[in-house]
Enzyme design. Sequence first.
Site, PDB file in Angstrom:
ATOM      1  N   GLY A   1      50.949 -20.524  39.837  1.00 13.01           N
ATOM      2  CA  GLY A   1      51.522 -19.565  40.290  1.00 13.01           C
ATOM      3  C   GLY A   1      51.843 -18.488  39.496  1.00 13.01           C
TER       4      GLY A   1
ATOM      5  N   HIS B   1      40.195 -13.036  41.468  1.00 13.69           N
ATOM      6  CA  HIS B   1      39.142 -13.993  40.890  1.00 13.69           C
ATOM      7  C   HIS B   1      38.972 -13.719  39.680  1.00 13.69           C
ATOM      8  CE1 HIS B   1      35.887 -16.759  40.891  1.00 13.69           C
ATOM      9  NE2 HIS B   1      35.245 -15.754  40.296  1.00 13.69           N
TER      10      HIS B   1
ATOM     11  N   MET C   1      42.763 -22.607  46.597  1.00 12.92           N
ATOM     12  CA  MET C   1      41.567 -23.299  46.398  1.00 12.92           C
ATOM     13  C   MET C   1      40.942 -23.884  47.452  1.00 12.92           C
ATOM     14  SD  MET C   1      41.324 -22.588  43.366  1.00 12.92           S
ATOM     15  CE  MET C   1      40.083 -23.511  42.605  1.00 12.92           C
TER      16      MET C   1
ATOM     17  N   ARG D   1      39.612 -28.204  59.041  1.00  9.00           N
ATOM     18  CA  ARG D   1      39.894 -27.023  58.550  1.00  9.00           C
ATOM     19  C   ARG D   1      40.604 -25.996  59.519  1.00  9.00           C
ATOM     20  NH1 ARG D   1      38.246 -24.832  53.892  1.00  9.00           N
ATOM     21  NH2 ARG D   1      36.417 -26.039  53.808  1.00  9.00           N
TER      22      ARG D   1
ATOM     23  N   GLU E   1      44.859 -10.088  35.381  1.00 12.75           N
ATOM     24  CA  GLU E   1      44.998 -10.438  36.708  1.00 12.75           C
ATOM     25  C   GLU E   1      46.444 -10.040  37.102  1.00 12.75           C
ATOM     26  OE1 GLU E   1      44.000 -14.282  37.896  1.00 12.75           O
ATOM     27  OE2 GLU E   1      42.563 -14.659  36.518  1.00 12.75           O
TER      28      GLU E   1
ATOM     29  N   ASN F   1      50.028 -15.660  39.121  1.00  9.64           N
ATOM     30  CA  ASN F   1      50.036 -14.355  39.877  1.00  9.64           C
ATOM     31  C   ASN F   1      51.092 -14.392  40.865  1.00  9.64           C
ATOM     32  OD1 ASN F   1      47.477 -12.849  39.225  1.00  9.64           O
ATOM     33  ND2 ASN F   1      46.805 -14.924  39.126  1.00  9.64           N
TER      34      ASN F   1
ATOM     35  N   LEU G   1      38.656 -20.309  53.929  1.00  9.79           N
ATOM     36  CA  LEU G   1      39.700 -19.992  55.272  1.00  9.79           C
ATOM     37  C   LEU G   1      38.619 -20.076  56.411  1.00  9.79           C
ATOM     38  CD1 LEU G   1      41.935 -17.426  53.887  1.00  9.79           C
ATOM     39  CD2 LEU G   1      42.510 -19.596  54.635  1.00  9.79           C
TER      40      LEU G   1
ATOM     41  N   ASP H   1      36.121 -12.348  53.134  1.00  9.72           N
ATOM     42  CA  ASP H   1      35.479 -12.590  53.893  1.00  9.72           C
ATOM     43  C   ASP H   1      35.062 -14.047  54.178  1.00  9.72           C
ATOM     44  OD1 ASP H   1      33.194 -12.875  52.427  1.00  9.72           O
ATOM     45  OD2 ASP H   1      32.267 -10.981  52.936  1.00  9.72           O
ATOM     46  N   GLU H   2      33.915 -14.408  55.042  1.00 13.60           N
ATOM     47  CA  GLU H   2      33.684 -15.967  55.344  1.00 13.60           C
ATOM     48  C   GLU H   2      33.211 -16.701  54.029  1.00 13.60           C
ATOM     49  OE1 GLU H   2      32.530 -16.762  59.066  1.00 13.60           O
ATOM     50  OE2 GLU H   2      33.952 -15.391  59.790  1.00 13.60           O
TER      51      GLU H   2
HETATM   52  C1  GRF Z   1      43.837 -17.413  38.764  1.00 13.43           C
HETATM   53  O1  GRF Z   1      42.820 -17.264  37.626  1.00 13.43           O
HETATM   54  C2  GRF Z   1      43.031 -16.698  39.918  1.00 13.43           C
HETATM   55  O2  GRF Z   1      42.219 -15.664  39.591  1.00 13.43           O
HETATM   56  C3  GRF Z   1      42.472 -17.808  40.546  1.00 13.43           C
HETATM   57  O3  GRF Z   1      43.155 -18.995  40.347  1.00 13.43           O
HETATM   58  C4  GRF Z   1      43.956 -18.601  39.093  1.00 13.43           C
HETATM   59  C5  GRF Z   1      45.197 -18.927  39.543  1.00 13.43           C
HETATM   60  O4  GRF Z   1      46.325 -18.650  38.689  1.00 13.43           O
HETATM   61  N1  GRF Z   1      42.002 -17.630  41.741  1.00 13.43           N
HETATM   62  P1  GRF Z   1      47.851 -18.851  39.063  1.00 13.43           P
HETATM   63  O5  GRF Z   1      48.145 -19.951  39.926  1.00 13.43           O
HETATM   64  O6  GRF Z   1      48.348 -17.695  39.811  1.00 13.43           O
HETATM   65  O7  GRF Z   1      48.492 -18.983  37.670  1.00 13.43           O
END
Ligand code: GRF
Length: 209
Positions: free
Chosen positions: A14, A111, A92, A67, A176, A16, A95, A143-144
């Site tokens: 977490g 990403h 992870m 799902r 990021e 981000n 959707l 998207d998908e």
């Molecule tokens: C990040 O590298 C993001 O780009 C990827 O998963 C990671 C998540 O990191 N999709 P965090 O949980 O935000 O630290």
Amino acid sequence: MARLRLGILVSGTGTNLGAILDAVARRDLDAEVRLVISNIEQAPALERASKAGVPARAISHRGYATREEFDRALVTAFREAKVEWVVLAGFMRLLSTEFLATFAGRIINIHPALLPAFPGVNAQRRALEHGVKVSGCTVHFVDEAVDSGPIIAQRAVPVHDDDDESSLRQRILVEEHALLVQVLQALAADRVQVIARANLRPLVSVRAS
Ligand code: GRF
């Protein structure tokens, strides 16, 4: 009222999410985090959200047979929380079509690679294995398919000869955090435009502030 009402999906650390919460607290981001949902009960991201005083809950995908059923639970929770935009911040799971349709054009993902290079898991490791000299991160509409929607913005970082997965991950992660907040603020300020193009993917144009 804040411009963007966010629902954030997480599965892990977490950082981000933390960058978003910090930016909102600093008033650098005109948004409100209405609800954080983790599909992993022990995810540190949930604690991060609670510490910041925002609603957070675990909804484990293991509690649902399909799902579609799991995603319906997410939609219900986000609707109750009056979420308008969904951010995948280290979520992870793929959707369902139904989830994507519910928030059509209002779901973004971050990403840790310069898409379309290295979609999917272990992007940093695969970039190193490939011997690339530059990598980075991408924020895109969802998207998908996996990490395939229209690209909104990217940031590049150098890859050093002595990098390992951890050092590269860390260098990308710093970018990021900044990129995600930058894109969200552009969305909040209505500076993002999706332009349809014949026989090409849509172009996402982001006007400078
Ligand atoms: C990040 O590298 C993001 O780009 C990827 O998963 C990671 C998540 O990191 N999709 P965090 O949980 O935000 O630290």
